[in-house]
Structures are given as C-alpha cells and as structure tokens.
Design an enzyme around this catalytic site. Structure first.
Site, PDB file in Angstrom:
ATOM      1  N   LEU A 136       2.659  15.584 -22.267  1.00 46.34           N
ATOM      2  CA  LEU A 136       3.520  14.451 -22.589  1.00 46.34           C
ATOM      3  C   LEU A 136       4.064  14.583 -24.017  1.00 46.34           C
ATOM      4  CD1 LEU A 136       4.652  11.649 -21.775  1.00 46.34           C
ATOM      5  CD2 LEU A 136       2.550  10.633 -22.665  1.00 46.34           C
ATOM      6  N   PRO A 139       6.978  17.891 -30.103  1.00 50.16           N
ATOM      7  CA  PRO A 139       6.932  17.997 -31.557  1.00 50.16           C
ATOM      8  C   PRO A 139       7.463  16.744 -32.266  1.00 50.16           C
ATOM      9  CG  PRO A 139       7.697  20.058 -30.605  1.00 50.16           C
ATOM     10  CD  PRO A 139       7.555  19.095 -29.467  1.00 50.16           C
ATOM     11  N   SER A 143       3.680   9.133 -30.811  1.00 46.60           N
ATOM     12  CA  SER A 143       3.344   7.739 -30.499  1.00 46.60           C
ATOM     13  C   SER A 143       4.396   7.060 -29.634  1.00 46.60           C
ATOM     14  CB  SER A 143       3.164   6.941 -31.805  1.00 46.60           C
ATOM     15  OG  SER A 143       2.083   7.452 -32.545  1.00 46.60           O
ATOM     16  N   GLU A 368      -4.338  10.076 -27.401  1.00 46.51           N
ATOM     17  CA  GLU A 368      -4.342   9.001 -26.387  1.00 46.51           C
ATOM     18  C   GLU A 368      -3.989   7.652 -27.012  1.00 46.51           C
ATOM     19  OE1 GLU A 368      -5.104   9.480 -23.172  1.00 46.51           O
ATOM     20  OE2 GLU A 368      -5.913  11.510 -23.215  1.00 46.51           O
TER      21      GLU A 368
HETATM   22  C1  LIG Z   1      -6.467  18.142 -30.476  1.00 45.84           C
HETATM   23  C2  LIG Z   1      -5.416  17.297 -29.809  1.00 45.84           C
HETATM   24  C3  LIG Z   1      -5.300  17.317 -28.429  1.00 45.84           C
HETATM   25  C4  LIG Z   1      -4.245  16.602 -27.807  1.00 45.84           C
HETATM   26  N1  LIG Z   1      -4.116  16.687 -26.440  1.00 45.84           N
HETATM   27  C5  LIG Z   1      -2.990  16.168 -25.863  1.00 45.84           C
HETATM   28  C6  LIG Z   1      -2.711  16.413 -24.482  1.00 45.84           C
HETATM   29  O1  LIG Z   1      -3.506  17.034 -23.750  1.00 45.84           O
HETATM   30  N2  LIG Z   1      -1.537  15.961 -23.958  1.00 45.84           N
HETATM   31  C7  LIG Z   1      -0.629  15.277 -24.716  1.00 45.84           C
HETATM   32  O2  LIG Z   1       0.425  14.902 -24.171  1.00 45.84           O
HETATM   33  N3  LIG Z   1      -0.882  15.004 -26.022  1.00 45.84           N
HETATM   34  C8  LIG Z   1      -2.013  15.452 -26.621  1.00 45.84           C
HETATM   35  N4  LIG Z   1      -2.269  15.225 -27.959  1.00 45.84           N
HETATM   36  C9  LIG Z   1      -1.247  14.527 -28.761  1.00 45.84           C
HETATM   37  C10 LIG Z   1      -1.668  13.124 -29.217  1.00 45.84           C
HETATM   38  O3  LIG Z   1      -1.672  12.232 -28.133  1.00 45.84           O
HETATM   39  C11 LIG Z   1      -0.698  12.694 -30.328  1.00 45.84           C
HETATM   40  O4  LIG Z   1      -1.017  13.465 -31.463  1.00 45.84           O
HETATM   41  C12 LIG Z   1      -0.770  11.221 -30.634  1.00 45.84           C
HETATM   42  O5  LIG Z   1      -0.187  10.464 -29.592  1.00 45.84           O
HETATM   43  C13 LIG Z   1      -0.091  10.855 -31.960  1.00 45.84           C
HETATM   44  O6  LIG Z   1       1.167  11.444 -32.044  1.00 45.84           O
HETATM   45  P1  LIG Z   1       1.576  12.240 -33.395  1.00 45.84           P
HETATM   46  O7  LIG Z   1       0.462  13.139 -33.770  1.00 45.84           O
HETATM   47  O8  LIG Z   1       2.916  12.802 -33.154  1.00 45.84           O
HETATM   48  O9  LIG Z   1       1.633  11.112 -34.524  1.00 45.84           O
HETATM   49  P2  LIG Z   1       2.877  10.160 -34.882  1.00 45.84           P
HETATM   50  O10 LIG Z   1       3.331   9.443 -33.658  1.00 45.84           O
HETATM   51  O11 LIG Z   1       3.880  10.924 -35.669  1.00 45.84           O
HETATM   52  O12 LIG Z   1       2.165   9.097 -35.835  1.00 45.84           O
HETATM   53  C14 LIG Z   1       1.899   9.376 -37.217  1.00 45.84           C
HETATM   54  C15 LIG Z   1       1.260   8.136 -37.846  1.00 45.84           C
HETATM   55  O13 LIG Z   1       2.192   7.057 -37.790  1.00 45.84           O
HETATM   56  C16 LIG Z   1       1.584   5.938 -37.156  1.00 45.84           C
HETATM   57  N5  LIG Z   1       2.606   5.197 -36.390  1.00 45.84           N
HETATM   58  C17 LIG Z   1       3.489   5.698 -35.489  1.00 45.84           C
HETATM   59  N6  LIG Z   1       4.260   4.703 -35.012  1.00 45.84           N
HETATM   60  C18 LIG Z   1       3.845   3.557 -35.600  1.00 45.84           C
HETATM   61  C19 LIG Z   1       4.230   2.184 -35.522  1.00 45.84           C
HETATM   62  N7  LIG Z   1       5.192   1.763 -34.683  1.00 45.84           N
HETATM   63  N8  LIG Z   1       3.581   1.293 -36.292  1.00 45.84           N
HETATM   64  C20 LIG Z   1       2.580   1.682 -37.114  1.00 45.84           C
HETATM   65  N9  LIG Z   1       2.161   2.957 -37.250  1.00 45.84           N
HETATM   66  C21 LIG Z   1       2.789   3.875 -36.491  1.00 45.84           C
HETATM   67  C22 LIG Z   1       0.504   6.515 -36.249  1.00 45.84           C
HETATM   68  O14 LIG Z   1      -0.505   5.552 -35.974  1.00 45.84           O
HETATM   69  C23 LIG Z   1       0.011   7.672 -37.106  1.00 45.84           C
HETATM   70  O15 LIG Z   1      -0.930   7.209 -38.036  1.00 45.84           O
HETATM   71  C24 LIG Z   1      -3.357  15.839 -28.590  1.00 45.84           C
HETATM   72  C25 LIG Z   1      -3.520  15.790 -29.982  1.00 45.84           C
HETATM   73  C26 LIG Z   1      -4.522  16.506 -30.584  1.00 45.84           C
HETATM   74  C27 LIG Z   1      -4.674  16.445 -32.086  1.00 45.84           C
END
Ligand SMILES: Cc1cc2nc3c(=O)[nH]c(=O)nc-3n(C[C@H](O)[C@H](O)[C@H](O)COP(=O)(O)OP(=O)(O)OC[C@H]3O[C@@H](n4cnc5c(N)ncnc54)[C@H](O)[C@@H]3O)c2cc1C
Length: 416
Positions: A136, A139, A143, A368
């Site tokens: 899902l 890059p 969120s 998640e």
């Molecule tokens: C080891 C690992 C395994 C993973 N496995 C999977 C998988 O199998 N499949 C999959 O699809 N994904 C997977 N993920 C991805 C994971 O779900 C995402 O990293 C997560 O959803 C957060 O997205 P991001 O890292 O892009 O952070 P961002 O969305 O860029 O967020 C960065 C920061 O901004 C904050 N933020 C964002 N929007 C808001 C808002 N509206 N208000 C306040 N704060 C906000 C967030 O809380 C966070 O602190 C995995 C991640 C990791 C690290």
C-alpha cells in the site's frame, strides 16, 4: 540469551481465558523459547529473516489463524491475539511476518478475492508454502494512502501496472503481492505474482529496527498481470483499510509480548545486579520503574482481552482498535526504554533482549498508522471533527472489521 519465561499476569487474565486459548498460547510460548530466542539476536545482528522457522509456524497454524476455511485454524480473536503476543515476545519482526501473511495478504484474498483466487492461494498460504505481502505505502504516500500513484490499466485481457511501493514487509520473498493501485479513478487491489513480467523488488537494507524482518521496495514497470488477478471485491481504499484493521488488532496484542519480555528481563536483572552493596531492585527509583512497567502491561492486557471479546461478538469498532494499537505500542516502547535504562550499559548489547525490542518497537509505533494518526482517528470519533488536513482518508481510518473473520457466516464489509 534464553530466559525462562514467567510473564506478569497481575490481574489473573489467565482466569478469563478458555482452556483452548491457553493451549494455543502455551504452544506458541514453547516454540518461541525453543526455536526463536536461541537464534533471534544473531538474525537481528545479521539482518537475516529466519526463513527456516516458516514450516514450524505453519505447523502451529499461525498463518491466517483467525480466518475460517481454506485450511486456516479458525481461532477466536483472543486466542489469535495471545499467539501474536507470544511471537512478539520473541521478536516484532517475526510477528510482523505472520501479521502480513495472515491479516493483510490472506485476509485481503479471503475478504475481497474470487473463489478461484481463494482456492489458489489460501490453502498454500496457510501451509506456509506460499508467502504474501501487502503493498500500500509509496515513497510519497504513507499516512495518506488515498493519494497513492501506482496505476493499473486494463489492456485486453491484462492489467498493466506502473508505480513503486516502499517499506513492504516480506516484499522480496513473497510469492504473491497484494498491490493497491489506482484504476478507473478508484483504488483497487491486484494480485501480482513473483514472476510477473515487469515486476521487481529491492530489499531495503540498513534498518535500525525490525532487522530480522524483510522490508522491500516493489517496482512495477509495464508490469502485466492477467485480468483475473484483480480482487473483485476490492472496490475502494476502504477494502485496504479493512485489512489494516485486522493487522493492527494483532499488533495491539503483539506489543504486550514485547513489553513482557522487557519487563521480565529488567526484573531479573534488577534483582541480580548489585550496586552500593544492594541489588538495584532495592532502590525506590528502580522499583518505581518496575511498577510503572507492570501497570502499563496490566492495563494493556485488560484492554486487549476486552477488545478481543468485543471483536469476537461483532461489536468492536475500528476506533477501538486504533486506541489499542496506539496505547499498547506506546506502553511497550516506554517499557522497553525503562528496561534498557535499568540494564544500563548491558542494555545496549545484544546479549540482552531489551535493546532489540526497543529498536523494533519504533517501527511498530510507525507502521499500520502512526501513533499520531491514530490519535487523530480517535479525536475524530469523539469530537465528530476530522483534523487530518486536506486529505480525510488517512491510514488509520477504516471501517470496523466484519463481525467475524470472513467465512463466519456474517456479512463482509462492503467496499467504500
Ligand atoms: C519496517 C516497516 C515495515 C512496513 N511494512 C509495510 C507493509 O508491509 N506494507 C505497507 O503498505 N506499508 C508498510 N510500512 C509503511 C508504514 O505503514 C508507513 O511508514 C506509515 O504508514 C507512515 O508513513 P510514512 O513513513 O510515509 O510517514 P509520513 O506519513 O510521512 O508521516 C511522517 C510524520 O508526520 C506525521 N503526520 C502525517 N500526517 C499527519 C497529520 N495529518 N497530522 C499530524 N501528523 C501527521 C506522522 O504521524 C509522522 O510522525 C512499513 C514501514 C516500516 C518502517
């Protein structure tokens, strides 16, 4: 270092469990003590996923364990949660592997797939003979997955996919990837098999967290899959979010296991380590830390047990799952950090578990749906006002799970 495991159960949660639930928990507990703990520190150090454990995990019935039919164990939600807590007592990466296989990939196929797709994949996945992943995140879209850019286009009898997924657990070892892509101005789900033309993956190395779990980027460059590989019941992002709901229910339990491991290690250490002529457990400040840990674990145990019973009776709401994921993981991270502090210098070595759990839980807090996104989900629920920004479908928002695992005879979630 393999420790005998006597987890805290301050409020006798054991007494709330059915006999078969205790049996499931105990068999996973033995597996973790005998097979996982002896190797997991080295796996973490070497950034190696212990694939040799897959047949034993299948033998325990843990893949898609709370799904019904197709060779799945059909466990209740509490038994499933207890099993995941035990697995995560071993390592969050191993629990992640099982969650992705069962609650994301298998659940997506079970709830959104055609009869043929279910027959083809689910029995083999339950036996651990085929592995799945769930793509899902992209890059630029974590969120807020509703902005995802991967596209699928129907050309004759094939869908052609373009785009990239990132941070995908099991991504490079999966036989089948459940991929979410934009199609006809909606978001749909597709099954991409490992050898599909135009599909490739790149392992993401250099993680400080979840090092015993495989994380990969998925690339779709003119990737062609049969038209029949589209999940017919996945008609919107809501279908993906329903899968995430299942997975984060399991995470809420898993975090308790990691916290228990850290608490037990810190307690044993505090009783054995002597400074100023006394065991450090004799100092009030250390006792306070241990009490705070126990308090957090006990609250989480009660929360998860109650949530599990609500889920089993079809009364749980996705916001309640958000609260459990958010609070139990935050609790576990606090416990791991305090445990690391009690072990002091020893806490930063891989001779002990606390540092590994602490690093792992940083990922668990993020994936998640991050801690803060779940805060906003609950804020939305109690105020009626969404505070996510322009995009009002963040990762944490989802439909409440179906009343029972699919196959339980009750309605499946309708796609949004
Ligand atoms: C080891 C690992 C395994 C993973 N496995 C999977 C998988 O199998 N499949 C999959 O699809 N994904 C997977 N993920 C991805 C994971 O779900 C995402 O990293 C997560 O959803 C957060 O997205 P991001 O890292 O892009 O952070 P961002 O969305 O860029 O967020 C960065 C920061 O901004 C904050 N933020 C964002 N929007 C808001 C808002 N509206 N208000 C306040 N704060 C906000 C967030 O809380 C966070 O602190 C995995 C991640 C990791 C690290």
């Amino acid at each position: 270092m393999t420790l005998p495991f006597a987890p805290p159960d301050y409020y006798d949660i054991d007494g709330l469990l059915e006999e078969d639930e205790r049996l499931v928990r105990d068999s996973v507990r033995r597996f973790v003590s005998d097979r996982v703990l002896p190797i997991i520190a080295a796996c973490f150090r070497d950034e190696r996923f212990p694939s040799e454990l897959v047949p034993a995990i299948a033998e325990l019935g843990l893949f898609g364990a709370n799904l019904k039919g197709y060779g799945c164990a059909g466990l209740g939600d509490v038994a499933y949660g207890l099993a995941l807590a035990e697995l995560e007592r071993g390592d969050s990466g191993l629990r992640s592997f099982v969650s992705v296989q069962g609650s994301l990939a298998m659940y997506a196929i079970r709830s959104c797939g055609s009869g043929e797709q279910k027959d083809r994949w689910l029995p083999r996945m339950a036996r651990g003979e085929a592995l799945g992943c769930f793509g899902l995140t992209e890059p630029d879209f974590g969120s807020n997955p509703s902005g995802l850019q991967t596209r699928a286009e129907l050309r004759g009898d094939e869908y052609v996919l373009h785009g990239n997924k990132m941070w995908i657990t099991n991504g490079s070892i999966a036989d089948v990837a459940v991929v979410w892509a934009r199609v006809d101005d909606r978001i749909g789900g597709f099954l991409v098999e490992r050898d599909a033309p135009g599909f490739s993956s790149t392992v993401q190395k250099g993680k400080w967290s979840l090092r015993a779990s495989i994380t990969a980027e998925l690339h779709f460059d003119e990737c062609r899959i049969p038209r029949s590989n589209r999940l017919p019941e996945a008609r919107s992002l809501g279908a993906a979010l329903a899968c995430l709901n299942q997975a984060r229910y399991g995470i809420s339990w898993g975090a308790i296991g990691a916290a228990q491991a850290c608490y037990c290690e810190a307690l044993e250490y505090a009783k054995a380590r002597v400074q100023f002529g006394r065991p450090i457990a004799a100092f009030q400040l250390v006792q306070r830390k241990l009490v705070e840990m126990l308090s957090g674990i006990t609250a989480a145990q009660l929360r998860s047990w109650r949530l599990g019973r609500l889920k089993e009776s079809g009364k749980s709401r996705h916001q309640q799952i958000s609260l459990a994921k958010r609070d139990n993981v935050a609790m576990a991270l606090d416990v791991a950090r305090e445990a690391r502090d009690i072990l002091a210098a020893n806490g930063i070595t891989d001779e002990y578990q606390v540092g590994r759990h602490m690093a792992n839980l940083e990922t668990v807090k993020t994936y998640e749906g991050t801690h803060d996104i779940h805060t906003l989900v609950i804020g939305h629920d109690i105020t009626g006002i969404p505070a996510f920004g322009n995009d009002d479908t963040p990762r944490g928002e989802g439909r409440s799970p179906p009343h029972r695992p699919p196959g339980g005879g009750l309605p499946l979630p309708s796609a949004r």
